[in-house]
Design an enzyme around this catalytic site. Structure first.
Site, mmCIF file in Angstrom:
data_model
loop_
_atom_site.group_PDB
_atom_site.id
_atom_site.type_symbol
_atom_site.label_atom_id
_atom_site.label_comp_id
_atom_site.label_asym_id
_atom_site.label_seq_id
_atom_site.Cartn_x
_atom_site.Cartn_y
_atom_site.Cartn_z
ATOM 1 C CG LEU A 61 -1.984 -1.101 1.237
ATOM 2 C CD1 LEU A 61 -2.682 -1.154 2.584
ATOM 3 C CD2 LEU A 61 -3.005 -0.874 0.127
ATOM 4 N N GLY A 62 2.066 1.099 0.504
ATOM 5 C CA GLY A 62 2.943 2.264 0.512
ATOM 6 C C GLY A 62 4.156 2.032 1.380
ATOM 7 C CB VAL A 80 1.588 0.185 4.742
ATOM 8 C CG1 VAL A 80 0.183 -0.158 5.211
ATOM 9 C CG2 VAL A 80 2.221 1.212 5.681
ATOM 10 C CE LYS A 106 3.399 3.077 10.029
ATOM 11 N NZ LYS A 106 2.820 4.420 10.093
ATOM 12 C CG ASP A 117 1.137 16.714 12.171
ATOM 13 O OD1 ASP A 117 1.185 17.789 11.532
ATOM 14 O OD2 ASP A 117 1.848 15.736 11.913
HETATM 15 P P1 ATP Z 1 5.261 8.306 8.111
HETATM 16 O O1 ATP Z 1 6.349 7.294 8.181
HETATM 17 O O2 ATP Z 1 5.697 9.694 8.383
HETATM 18 O O3 ATP Z 1 4.008 7.901 8.859
HETATM 19 P P2 ATP Z 1 3.667 7.846 5.856
HETATM 20 O O4 ATP Z 1 2.424 8.260 6.551
HETATM 21 O O5 ATP Z 1 3.812 8.207 4.420
HETATM 22 O O6 ATP Z 1 4.920 8.372 6.565
HETATM 23 P P3 ATP Z 1 3.023 5.142 6.503
HETATM 24 O O7 ATP Z 1 2.084 5.569 7.556
HETATM 25 O O8 ATP Z 1 4.001 4.062 6.816
HETATM 26 O O9 ATP Z 1 3.916 6.301 5.959
HETATM 27 O O10 ATP Z 1 2.205 4.716 5.227
HETATM 28 C C1 ATP Z 1 2.791 4.530 3.964
HETATM 29 C C2 ATP Z 1 1.703 4.575 2.937
HETATM 30 O O11 ATP Z 1 0.874 3.420 3.048
HETATM 31 C C3 ATP Z 1 0.758 5.742 3.091
HETATM 32 O O12 ATP Z 1 1.248 6.832 2.408
HETATM 33 C C4 ATP Z 1 -0.546 5.205 2.509
HETATM 34 O O13 ATP Z 1 -0.573 5.383 1.119
HETATM 35 C C5 ATP Z 1 -0.474 3.733 2.806
HETATM 36 N N1 ATP Z 1 -1.255 3.378 3.996
HETATM 37 C C6 ATP Z 1 -0.846 3.517 5.274
HETATM 38 N N2 ATP Z 1 -1.791 3.086 6.135
HETATM 39 C C7 ATP Z 1 -2.826 2.671 5.380
HETATM 40 C C8 ATP Z 1 -4.130 2.129 5.685
HETATM 41 N N3 ATP Z 1 -4.519 1.930 6.929
HETATM 42 N N4 ATP Z 1 -4.944 1.816 4.664
HETATM 43 C C9 ATP Z 1 -4.538 2.036 3.390
HETATM 44 N N5 ATP Z 1 -3.348 2.543 3.035
HETATM 45 C C10 ATP Z 1 -2.486 2.877 4.010
HETATM 46 MG MG MG Z 2 1.700 7.665 8.375
#
Ligand code: ATP
Ligand code: MG
Length: 341
Positions: free
Chosen positions: A63-64, A71, A88, A184
């Site tokens: 997802l990312g 994730v 995650k 935030d």
């Molecule tokens: P940070 O490390 O600062 O939190 P971030 O928010 O970009 O950075 P993650 O929270 O690890 O990183 O998430 C990475 C990506 O995965 C997000 O940008 C989003 O696209 C996807 N993602 C995260 N959580 C979910 C979720 N619960 N459902 C769907 N997609 C998600």
């Molecule tokens: Mg995040």
């Protein structure tokens, strides 16, 4: 946790990212005692869940990627009932290097105790030697920020924005009723559920503030209120200011006191410097586009005010003419006890 049809949901193809990370040594490190946390263990601030391990999940599409891990879409394997989640993974080594253990623990503690339709659920968490895993509610429509980038001029019609703001206001009222200040709020921290509903998805900067006021400087400049820019004590009012900024950004496509990255403008005339943004926030130099309806202008002006105590309380946001115009039931529907807010 997920619709009953979860066994049929396609979770997509797993790309082997966790094994690749392992080969690169991301998982290693001598941190056996760090973040050894499981939602099944007793003693946390929430009731224990059943115990989970990575083997309990079928991993699906990526997802990312975040700063500290990856994730994945995932489904719980039989004999568990099939639930769809976002799993995650974060690397302990990198969290230790970033001195983030405390922040991660705090984020987990906070999110694990929250139950609200517009706040992303954390269903559980577990760890192995080098990683911690969070079982997050799956936000099917992804990130608000990416969605905004796809719509014309990055802006929403007022009706759509008002529906989001009503959902956001209810979620904030819920957080404040638990003495949690988010601190935030911005599109980057919002996700969208299967019906396109808004979900607050990030608690990295939130604080539990039972009665006390905090002076730590944090957050993103564009959404910071004057009391934080000027390093004064701040409380729940920071979220009211940010709600006003979010309302403005949803309807205009850019935040009101925009900071423009000077590197992007190298050689060209940079219209706003960082110092200008500070000054504009501190002076509440708010200019509203002519396109904004009178009700919208009124709401934004009532939220973006210098004195935190003069900002419109959340219960009154839900009864404001701009919200009523598009979401007449918002106040009655609110699940939160609004008497104090
Ligand atoms: P940070 O490390 O600062 O939190 P971030 O928010 O970009 O950075 P993650 O929270 O690890 O990183 O998430 C990475 C990506 O995965 C997000 O940008 C989003 O696209 C996807 N993602 C995260 N959580 C979910 C979720 N619960 N459902 C769907 N997609 C998600
Ligand atoms: Mg995040």
């Amino acid at each position: 946790m997920a619709p009953p049809s979860a066994p049929q949901v396609d979770v997509g193809r797993y790309d082997g990212g966790l094994e690749r990370d392992e080969r690169k040594g991301r998982r290693t490190g001598d941190h056996p005692d760090v973040l050894n946390i499981d939602s099944a263990a007793a003693g946390a601030s929430h009731p224990p869940t059943r115990s989970w391990r990575l083997k309990d999940f079928d991993l699906g599409k990526a997802l990312g990627k975040g700063k500290f891990g990856r994730v994945y879409m995932a489904r719980t394997r039989p004999p568990n009932p099939a639930y769809i989640i976002a799993l995650k993974c974060m690397y302990k080594k990198e969290l230790v290097e970033g001195k983030l253990e405390k922040q991660v623990r705090r984020e987990i503690e906070i999110q694990m105790n929250l139950r609200h339709p517009h706040i992303l659920r954390l269903h559980g968490y577990f760890h192995d030697t080098g990683r911690i895993f969070l079982m997050l509610e799956f936000a099917a429509k992804g990130e608000m920020y990416k969605y905004m980038n796809k719509v014309p001029y990055r802006r929403f019609p007022e009706k759509q924005a008002a529906l989001y703001i009503a959902q956001m206001t209810d979620a904030l009222a819920y957080l404040h009723s638990k003495h949690i200040i988010h601190r935030d709020i911005k599109p980057e921290n919002l996700l969208l559920g299967i019906y396109g509903e808004l979900k607050i998805g990030d608690f990295g900067w939130s604080v539990h503030a039972p009665g006390n006021r905090r002076t730590t400087m944090c957050g993103t400049l564009d959404y910071l209120p004057p009391e934080m820019v000027d390093c004064l004590p701040h409380g729940e009012g920071v979220d009211l200011w940010a709600l006003g900024v979010l309302t403005y950004e949803f309807c205009e496509g850019a935040p009101p006191f925009e900071e423009i990255d000077s590197q992007q403008y190298e050689g060209a005339h940079n219209p706003y410097s960082l110092a200008d943004t500070y000054t504009r926030i501190s002076n509440v130099d708010l200019r509203l586009p002519d396109r904004f309806s009178p009700e919208l202008r009124d709401l934004v002006r009532r939220l973006i005010r210098k004195e935190p105590e003069k900002r419109l309380p959340l219960k009154d946001v839900l009864r404001h003419p701009w919200i009523i115009k598009y979401d007449p039931e918002a106040y009655q529907r609110s699940s939160v006890n609004l008497s104090k807010h």
